[in-house]
Enzyme design. Sequence first.
Site, PDB file in Angstrom:
ATOM      1  N   SER A   1       0.833  -1.191   0.000  1.00 18.38           N
ATOM      2  CA  SER A   1       0.000   0.000   0.000  1.00 18.38           C
ATOM      3  C   SER A   1       0.881   1.260   0.000  1.00 18.38           C
ATOM      4  O   SER A   1       1.698   1.441  -0.896  1.00 18.38           O
ATOM      5  CB  SER A   1      -0.949  -0.047   1.196  1.00 18.38           C
TER       6      SER A   1
ATOM      7  N   HIS B   1      -2.315  -1.339  -4.286  1.00 16.39           N
ATOM      8  CA  HIS B   1      -3.771  -1.402  -4.442  1.00 16.39           C
ATOM      9  C   HIS B   1      -4.321   0.013  -4.372  1.00 16.39           C
ATOM     10  O   HIS B   1      -3.589   0.975  -4.161  1.00 16.39           O
ATOM     11  CB  HIS B   1      -4.425  -2.312  -3.398  1.00 16.39           C
TER      12      HIS B   1
END
Length: 216
Positions: free
Chosen positions: A120, A145
């Site tokens: 992330s 993501h």
Amino acid sequence: MTRNDLLDRLATTQASALETQGLGLVPMVVEQSGRGERAYDIYSRLLKERVVFMVGEVNDQTANLVVAQLLFLESENPDKDVSLYINSPGGSVSAGLAIYDTMQFIKPDVSTLCMGMAASMGAFLLAAGAKGKRSALPNSRIMIHQPLGGARGQASDIEIQAREILYLRERLNTILSEVTGQPVEKIARDTDRDNFMSGDQAVDYGLIDKVLARRG
């Protein structure tokens, strides 16, 4: 306050934060000098070598510590690289962007190294290092993501939060496109769900430049 005192205070604050995150006791290093012995916690000693750690969740406390250390190391020597070592599952987008902006703002190149996990915002900051100076250890895992979020309240409040999440997704995708060389459309597709990569796959994708099996 001397330079060494300031180094100690910065790194001791980081050491305390790491202990708070449940990482246990911080090792001490004892060095001999003309004045006798001096004990440092391990993070103070590594900060003297221009090594900054970003470990655990990316949050406001982590960001404040990393930003302070980057700014301090720039003031010490604006022409010498800073090394940012990352082992993080990600976290707050705003905190991560504060670190990202500071990395771009300061004069020294910031080299990045993934140890263990960069997911992330951790992966985002890994990719944001100076070109040619982004790396990972052989068994590291890297995951990208789209931003996560949730909203409660009136319909109008939820709509506002949804617009903000869409803006952040577009902004992060644009930056990832710039640092990887991938088209924004591909970034958007590839970050639609959790996308895990090995070090070699991250090199192919443009998130990092090399996998390091041993210090050169």
